[in-house]
Enzyme design. Structure first.
Site, PDB file in Angstrom:
ATOM      1  NE  ARG A  45      -9.811  -5.988 -33.184  1.00 26.88           N
ATOM      2  CZ  ARG A  45     -10.426  -4.922 -33.718  1.00 26.88           C
ATOM      3  NH1 ARG A  45     -11.028  -4.047 -32.940  1.00 26.88           N
ATOM      4  NH2 ARG A  45     -10.424  -4.746 -35.014  1.00 26.88           N
ATOM      5  NE  ARG A  70     -15.880   0.292 -37.439  1.00 24.64           N
ATOM      6  CZ  ARG A  70     -16.500   1.168 -36.652  1.00 24.64           C
ATOM      7  NH1 ARG A  70     -17.600   1.728 -37.021  1.00 24.64           N
ATOM      8  NH2 ARG A  70     -15.983   1.491 -35.479  1.00 24.64           N
ATOM      9  CB  THR A  71     -13.287  -6.122 -36.575  1.00 22.19           C
ATOM     10  OG1 THR A  71     -12.708  -4.927 -37.083  1.00 22.19           O
ATOM     11  CG2 THR A  71     -12.522  -7.314 -37.113  1.00 22.19           C
ATOM     12  CG  HIS A  76      -7.242  -4.789 -38.602  1.00 19.38           C
ATOM     13  ND1 HIS A  76      -8.040  -5.879 -38.909  1.00 19.38           N
ATOM     14  CD2 HIS A  76      -8.057  -3.899 -37.986  1.00 19.38           C
ATOM     15  CE1 HIS A  76      -9.269  -5.629 -38.491  1.00 19.38           C
ATOM     16  NE2 HIS A  76      -9.311  -4.447 -37.933  1.00 19.38           N
ATOM     17  CE  LYS A  84     -12.270 -19.051 -14.457  1.00 19.81           C
ATOM     18  NZ  LYS A  84     -12.854 -20.381 -14.690  1.00 19.81           N
TER      19      LYS A  84
HETATM   20  C1  NCD Z   1      -9.348  -0.256 -36.633  1.00 24.26           C
HETATM   21  C2  NCD Z   1      -8.595  -1.155 -35.684  1.00 24.26           C
HETATM   22  O1  NCD Z   1      -9.195  -1.806 -34.839  1.00 24.26           O
HETATM   23  O2  NCD Z   1      -7.389  -1.212 -35.832  1.00 24.26           O
HETATM   24  N1  NCD Z   1     -10.722  -0.435 -36.534  1.00 24.26           N
HETATM   25  C3  NCD Z   1     -11.317  -1.425 -37.294  1.00 24.26           C
HETATM   26  O3  NCD Z   1     -11.091  -2.583 -37.102  1.00 24.26           O
HETATM   27  N2  NCD Z   1     -12.104  -1.040 -38.299  1.00 24.26           N
HETATM   28  C4  NCD Z   1      -8.938   1.167 -36.553  1.00 24.26           C
HETATM   29  C5  NCD Z   1      -8.974   1.855 -35.238  1.00 24.26           C
HETATM   30  O4  NCD Z   1      -9.346   1.278 -34.208  1.00 24.26           O
HETATM   31  O5  NCD Z   1      -8.629   3.035 -35.216  1.00 24.26           O
END
Ligand code: NCD
Length: 304
Positions: free
Chosen positions: A101, A51-52, A129, A80
């Site tokens: 991320r 999703r993200t 997040h 590397k």
């Molecule tokens: C969440 C995350 O990555 O922290 N997912 C997301 O980005 N929607 C929640 C999760 O991974 O459980």
């Protein structure tokens, strides 16, 4: 040049502005279709995501911009031994904005200190997040029409669940918000979140292990996945993974206008039978996430 590493990097007024912008995008998408023409978003994902990353990319495409995507840490120079700082300096030569991320807490902050373009934290380890929180806030705003005077239950892995930490931070700035923290002993909210956010803002909270007992008082129930990848041993994960499973039966005592949320992905913690319940909002949350990321990209790129 501005980055968003923590949800508190945005003021309450700015959150209102982003919610208003996202609502306007929903109403008038064509107005926004070319706003980011000629701009590039780099998505640097050193951890799995569906999703993200894809919602950031969809957001940029819907704004008429382009995307440079790094979705597999193993195929990048990080494999590397390149530092986050050097990666950030490098990507600044190619793109206009970064969404990052990373499994290490603080990595997006380090990136923002070294990049010459805005950096958005798309999840750092078990820490924060903020853009999931933007999705959550738009959902709460559209479903409940308010951020004040609400009782929010967080259920599951409150220790490692970074979406929980960021949403608690965001909601701590509103009036008369009560938190009900539902988790096994081992997965309780970290004490830094409790002390620095909840207690510092004098907010009411209770901690419990029993979801059914508190169900009737909740306006929002925020379910979470037990974060397997952050456990030190598999045995503990297996013991705790099914601590809470939301079913239609457990919802019988809930408010008629309860809003059931989950950042997704779900494993077992919400039975698919709940998806039919009109109170299930987690797929709306997914869509809201795209609109809020569009609003955030526009803001950070200072597009009028
Ligand atoms: C969440 C995350 O990555 O922290 N997912 C997301 O980005 N929607 C929640 C999760 O991974 O459980």
């Amino acid at each position: 040049m501005r980055s968003v590493i923590d949800i508190l990097d945005l003021s309450v007024a700015e959150l209102d502005e982003l919610v208003a912008c996202a609502n306007d995008i929903i109403e008038n998408p064509e107005k926004y279709a070319h706003k980011c023409a000629g701009k590039k978003l780099a998505t640097l994902f050193f951890e799995p995501s569906t999703r993200t990353r894809l919602s950031f990319e969809a957001a940029m495409y819907e704004l008429g911009g382009n995307v440079l995507s790094m979705s597999d840490a193993k195929s990048s120079s990080a494999a590397k031994g390149e530092s986050v700082a050097d990666t950030a300096k490098t990507i600044s030569c190619y793109a206009d904005i970064i969404a990052m991320r990373h499994p290490k807490e603080g990595a997006p902050l380090v990136a923002s200190m070294n990049a010459s373009i805005p950096v958005i934290n798309a999840g750092d380890g078990g820490h924060n997040h903020p853009t999931q929180t933007l999705a959550d806030l738009l959902t709460i705003s559209r479903e409940k029409g308010r951020f004040n005077n609400i009782t929010v239950g967080f259920c599951g892995d409150l220790k490692f669940g970074r979406t929980v930490h960021s949403l608690i931070s965001a909601l701590s700035r509103y009036e008369n918000v009560k938190f009900v923290l539902i988790s096994p002993e081992e997965l309780k909210l970290p004490s830094y979140v409790k002390k620095d956010i909840i207690q510092k803002n004098n907010l009411e909270y209770v901690q419990t292990t029993d979801l059914e007992e508190v169900m009737p008082e909740l306006d929002i129930l925020y379910m979470t996945r037990v974060q397997r990848e952050r456990f030190f041993n598999e045995e503990d994960y297996l013991r705790l993974k099914d601590s809470y499973i939301l079913t239609p039966e457990k919802l019988e005592t809930a408010k008629k206008d309860l809003c059931i949320m989950h950042p997704l992905p779900r494993v077992n913690e919400i039975s698919v039978a709940v998806d039919e319940d009109p109170r299930a909002c987690y797929f709306k949350q997914v869509l809201n996430g795209k609109y809020m990321r569009m609003a955030l990209i526009l803001k950070l790129l200072e597009v009028k």
